[in-house]
Scaffold this motif. Structure first.
Motif, PDB file in Angstrom:
ATOM      1  N   UNK A 189      14.444 -15.731  16.469  1.00 18.38           N
ATOM      2  CA  UNK A 189      13.388 -16.196  17.531  1.00 18.38           C
ATOM      3  C   UNK A 189      12.298 -15.154  17.367  1.00 18.38           C
ATOM      4  N   UNK A 190      12.250 -14.017  17.905  1.00 22.19           N
ATOM      5  CA  UNK A 190      11.421 -13.182  18.140  1.00 22.19           C
ATOM      6  C   UNK A 190      10.993 -12.525  16.765  1.00 22.19           C
ATOM      7  N   UNK A 191      11.411 -12.196  15.811  1.00 22.32           N
ATOM      8  CA  UNK A 191      10.836 -12.345  13.895  1.00 22.32           C
ATOM      9  C   UNK A 191      11.084 -12.463  13.086  1.00 22.32           C
ATOM     10  N   UNK A 192      11.324 -13.838  13.061  1.00 16.81           N
ATOM     11  CA  UNK A 192      11.966 -14.577  11.889  1.00 16.81           C
ATOM     12  C   UNK A 192      11.137 -15.404  11.669  1.00 16.81           C
ATOM     13  N   UNK A 193       9.537 -15.414  12.057  1.00 12.71           N
ATOM     14  CA  UNK A 193       8.441 -16.357  11.616  1.00 12.71           C
ATOM     15  C   UNK A 193       7.952 -15.258  10.868  1.00 12.71           C
ATOM     16  N   UNK A 194       8.107 -13.999  10.834  1.00 13.61           N
ATOM     17  CA  UNK A 194       7.628 -12.825  10.171  1.00 13.61           C
ATOM     18  C   UNK A 194       8.550 -11.988  10.131  1.00 13.61           C
ATOM     19  N   UNK A 195      10.067 -12.636   9.285  1.00 16.66           N
ATOM     20  CA  UNK A 195      10.918 -11.691   8.727  1.00 16.66           C
ATOM     21  C   UNK A 195      10.052 -11.128   7.289  1.00 16.66           C
ATOM     22  N   UNK A 196       9.408 -11.766   6.696  1.00 10.28           N
ATOM     23  CA  UNK A 196       9.052 -11.040   4.616  1.00 10.28           C
ATOM     24  C   UNK A 196       8.212 -10.029   5.204  1.00 10.28           C
ATOM     25  N   UNK A 197       7.115 -10.516   5.760  1.00  8.49           N
ATOM     26  CA  UNK A 197       6.153  -8.925   6.232  1.00  8.49           C
ATOM     27  C   UNK A 197       6.650  -7.668   6.288  1.00  8.49           C
ATOM     28  N   UNK A 231       4.544  -4.925  20.045  1.00  4.06           N
ATOM     29  CA  UNK A 231       3.692  -4.644  20.850  1.00  4.06           C
ATOM     30  C   UNK A 231       2.305  -4.543  21.152  1.00  4.06           C
ATOM     31  N   UNK A 232       1.712  -4.557  19.362  1.00  5.75           N
ATOM     32  CA  UNK A 232       0.638  -5.207  18.895  1.00  5.75           C
ATOM     33  C   UNK A 232       0.674  -6.241  18.150  1.00  5.75           C
ATOM     34  N   UNK A 233       1.403  -7.115  18.003  1.00  8.60           N
ATOM     35  CA  UNK A 233       1.143  -8.625  17.149  1.00  8.60           C
ATOM     36  C   UNK A 233       0.756  -8.370  15.501  1.00  8.60           C
ATOM     37  N   UNK A 234      -0.444  -9.140  14.652  1.00 11.65           N
ATOM     38  CA  UNK A 234      -0.050  -9.050  13.729  1.00 11.65           C
ATOM     39  C   UNK A 234      -0.902  -8.128  13.646  1.00 11.65           C
ATOM     40  N   UNK A 235      -1.325  -7.768  14.120  1.00 12.40           N
ATOM     41  CA  UNK A 235      -2.781  -6.023  14.435  1.00 12.40           C
ATOM     42  C   UNK A 235      -1.157  -5.240  13.666  1.00 12.40           C
ATOM     43  N   UNK A 236      -0.106  -4.812  14.510  1.00 12.48           N
ATOM     44  CA  UNK A 236       0.824  -4.433  14.215  1.00 12.48           C
ATOM     45  C   UNK A 236       1.547  -4.596  12.917  1.00 12.48           C
ATOM     46  N   UNK A 237       1.556  -4.943  11.925  1.00 11.23           N
ATOM     47  CA  UNK A 237       1.741  -5.411  10.575  1.00 11.23           C
ATOM     48  C   UNK A 237       0.604  -4.700   9.146  1.00 11.23           C
ATOM     49  N   UNK A 238      -0.465  -4.706   9.671  1.00 12.69           N
ATOM     50  CA  UNK A 238      -2.069  -3.828   9.578  1.00 12.69           C
ATOM     51  C   UNK A 238      -1.045  -2.331   9.795  1.00 12.69           C
ATOM     52  N   UNK A 239      -0.896  -2.543  10.660  1.00  9.23           N
ATOM     53  CA  UNK A 239      -0.661  -0.993  11.412  1.00  9.23           C
ATOM     54  C   UNK A 239       0.040  -0.133  10.261  1.00  9.23           C
ATOM     55  N   UNK A 240       1.636  -0.900  10.074  1.00  8.92           N
ATOM     56  CA  UNK A 240       2.587  -0.616   9.500  1.00  8.92           C
ATOM     57  C   UNK A 240       1.794  -0.252   7.753  1.00  8.92           C
ATOM     58  N   UNK A 241       1.563  -1.211   7.256  1.00  6.21           N
ATOM     59  CA  UNK A 241       0.674  -0.794   6.068  1.00  6.21           C
ATOM     60  C   UNK A 241      -0.256   0.215   6.023  1.00  6.21           C
TER      61      UNK A 241
END
Length: 715
Positions: free
Chosen positions: A133-141, A388-398
């Motif tokens: 529910x929380x992470x499934x939509x962004x599981x791959x990235x 805590x950062x939403x999609x920006x968290x993925x960018x920060x992770x990259x």
């Protein structure tokens, strides 16, 4: 093995596994790993690589494969009792011998495969019902970011770039494959093949490194947290549904136990088990675990070898212990209230447990131990950033992954040579005696003896009972022209470590140099008792015996040296010299010619061969050899004189006279050359000049005989 009702994968898995979705993350992880580690392919063998690879006969052939798997005749504790590790090294040796590129290529391939497996584990875990529910939509990235940061993190360099620490990365790969197979078995409608793969991966990991002993326990925690439908009764449900699989996993402890027993139960003395050592080692692990967590978040400074440090009072580690207790407590609470997060904490502590609880003699903090535990820290950080950062968290992770890749590339530069690696280590841990010792050894190998001696002395100040540091300081002093000081340090090394073959050998060499041949012989004999196949010791013992008037025994040792190393030029030359002194000129010629085939262009060998040929009446051959020697050393008066003698015997008096005059020009007080010139001039009918040279030669000879004797050398 029992088959059970599977937990079917969520529909999102099928929806998000198109061919492209499967391939582009794989390509990205692989290319990123190659970019970060491409400068590691020329890193030489370092430290324990010498014992476990360079000097390890067990990896020299692949057939019979049992020899490689059993580590038959192996040297180095890293490979003993670890057949899969030994086999991978044998494969590399078959590919490239001692060329390092294939070893690094395999290390990187193993690491990338582990990163890809981690990607699959995280992705499938995020698609499980507790997290979907929380992470499934962004599981791959999210899984991709976790795998990239873990693969590129500079804390991994020790396990990837340092070749023999493949033990950690291969074990880590099999650990991850065990968990991945376990997840797939739980999801599959036909789980048997995945169950077999899971047990096989676990078994292979057990035969690579002992840390996999924890895998069945960790899989049970994963099952309870993420696979079982009733969390409160999760353990019972996990056992009921996958009993056969757990029995199969537990069965892999049996071969692990047998392999550990084959090493004496303590990996050849690497572990200690008395109460004081255990208590002190456990206290050191408070700092170790705290440092591991810190380096996971901020990977600086990275240290190749921390060195041993013993803690004797709990108060010394109180701040570190507080951190460990806090983290462990948080893990226990999370396991009950937030099982997925708790599993990450358990992953960290359980995988570290075997090495943190088993007291080692030297390795208190070792960065490669974080190879697998790092995955828990990275996953927790990435999930927190996403929350805590939403999609920006993925960018920060990259961005974080890119930064990690750059830091890894930079860290690999420190591994480019032993000198650079130990220099970096000494700068970061100046009180590490082992680092000081090894930095000194790297300097010594480059001929920088004074600097090497300073670091050997520093090692001794830190560890006064270090026999190797005493020995190496002695070697540095000997090369700097201080034989008496060198002798004192060699003797100190032997007091600390009686029977130390290297110290006996090197002390024997210095004693030979200062004329103490009898004592030199005693130490060289001891060196041979410690290392019987030492051709250099056999040869130098022969020199010592020859100098003490025992030519027959000397000859036996020269011959022994030649049996060990048939192409040993110095032993051939020394044996020839003995034969010449015994009047066995014909036999000496054969050995001198063989020595010259092995060491062409050696003036002394050419000189002695020419002299032997002259004794056999082969004057023209002798002349050719003397001329060859003079082309190499044109300023040596003895060679000009000897060539003159050969020319005179061949009847070439004018040329002989010219050579004698050249010898005198180079050395005006050369009495022998004056007398030889006198004889040649007389034979040429030039009596007046001959008389003058004869008188000068006799005068110089008389002055030499009347000179006071030099002080006697010690016996």
């Amino acid at each position: 093995m029992l088959t059970t009702q599977p937990h079917s994968p969520p529909a999102d898995i099928a929806a998000s596994t198109s061919r492209w979705a499967k391939l582009w993350p794989v390509a990205l992880i692989a290319l990123a790993g190659l970019a970060a580690y491409h400068n590691s392919f020329s890193v030489p063998f370092l430290f324990d690589d010498e014992w476990s690879i360079v000097d390890n006969p067990a990896i020299r052939h692949l057939w019979p494969v049992w020899d490689a798997l059993s580590s038959k005749g192996a040297t180095g504790l890293t490979t003993s009792g670890r057949p899969v590790l030994s086999l991978t090294l044998a494969l590399n040796y078959a590919m490239s011998g001692m060329a390092v590129w294939s070893y690094h290529a395999m290390n990187l391939a193993i690491h990338i495969l582990a990163g890809l497996t981690l990607f699959g584990i995280v992705r499938r875990t995020l698609l499980r019902p507790p997290l979907q529910t929380r992470f499934g939509r962004h599981a791959l990235p999210l899984a991709l970011v976790v795998a990239l940061i873990w693969t590129l993190h500079p804390l991994q360099t020790e396990a990837v770039t340092y070749i023999i620490q493949r033990a950690e990365s291969v074990m880590g790969m099999f650990y991850l494959l065990t968990l991945y197979g376990f997840i797939r078995a739980a999801e599959s409608p036909r789980p048997l093949r995945w169950q077999i793969a899971t047990v096989a991966a676990c078994l292979l990991g057990m035969t690579t490194k002992e840390v996999l002993v924890t895998a069945p326990m960790l899989l049970l925690l994963y099952d309870r947290a993420l696979l079982s439908s009733r969390v409160a009764g999760g353990f019972q449900e996990a056992w009921r549904q996958r009993r056969g699989l757990y029995v199969g996993l537990a069965a892999t402890w049996i071969p692990l136990g047998l392999l550990v027993a084959s090493t004496g139960g303590n990996r050849g003395g690497m572990f200690v088990f008395n109460f004081d050592a255990v208590k002190s080692y456990w206290l050191t692990q408070c700092e170790a675990i705290t440092r591991y967590v810190g380096l996971s978040v901020w990977p600086h400074p990275l240290v190749f070898e921390y060195g041993p440090f013993w803690v004797h009072r709990a108060v010394e580690v109180a701040p570190y212990a507080a951190v460990v207790v806090l983290l462990a407590g948080a893990t226990l609470v999370a396991l009950w209230r937030w099982p997925a997060a708790g599993f990450l904490g358990a992953w960290f502590f359980i995988i570290l447990a075997p090495t943190s609880l088993t007291p080692g003699t030297t390795e208190m903090i070792v960065e490669h131990r974080m190879y697998l535990p790092l995955a828990a820290v990275v996953t927790l950080v990435v999930m927190g950033m996403h929350r805590w950062m939403g999609r920006y968290g993925l960018a920060a992770g990259l961005a974080l992954a890119v930064g990690c890749g750059w830091l890894t590339f930079v860290r690999n530069q420190d591994y480019r040579s032993e000198l650079s690696l130990w220099k970096d280590t000494v700068a970061k841990r100046p009180l590490n005696g082992l680092a000081q010792l090894n930095y000194g050894s790297a300097l010594f190998a480059l001929g920088r003896f004074r600097e090497a001696g300073e670091h050997f002395a520093a090692a001794l100040r830190i560890r006064p009972d270090d026999a190797e540091a005493e020995n190496n300081l002695g070697a540095a002093l000997a090369h700097m022209g201080h034989p008496q000081e060198a002798i004192a340090h060699y003797e100190a090394a032997l007091r600390l470590k009686p029977g130390y073959a290297k110290a006996d050998y090197e002390l024997g060499l210095v004693l030979l140099d200062v004329g103490r041949a009898r004592e030199a012989g005693e130490h060289l004999e001891r060196a041979l008792r410690g290392k019987p196949d030492n051709a250099e010791a056999e040869n130098n013992l022969g020199v010592a015996l020859a100098r003490t008037g025992r030519p027959q025994e000397a000859a036996a040792h020269y011959e022994a040296a030649l049996r060990i190393i048939p192409d040993y030029a110095e032993a051939e030359y020394n044996l020839a010299s003995l034969l010449l002194a015994a009047g066995q000129t014909q036999g000496a010629v054969g050995h001198l010619e063989q020595a010259l085939r092995l060491r062409p262009g050696h003036p002394d060998m050419l000189n002695n061969l020419a002299g032997a040929l002259l004794k056999l009446g082969r004057a023209e051959d002798a002349i050719a050899r003397y001329e060859q020697a003079l082309r190499l050393s044109p300023e040596r008066p003895d060679l000009h004189n000897n060539l003159g003698v050969a020319l005179a015997k061949a009847g070439r008096l004018d040329e002989a006279i010219a050579q004698f005059r050249e010898a005198i020009r180079l050395k005006p007080d050369y009495a022998g050359a004056h007398l030889a010139l006198a004889l040649a001039l007389s034979q040429a009918g030039r009596e007046q000049e001959a008389t003058a040279q004869r008188e000068e030669g006799l005068r110089l000879k008389a002055r030499l005989l009347s000179a006071p004797p030099s002080p006697a050398l010690p016996p």
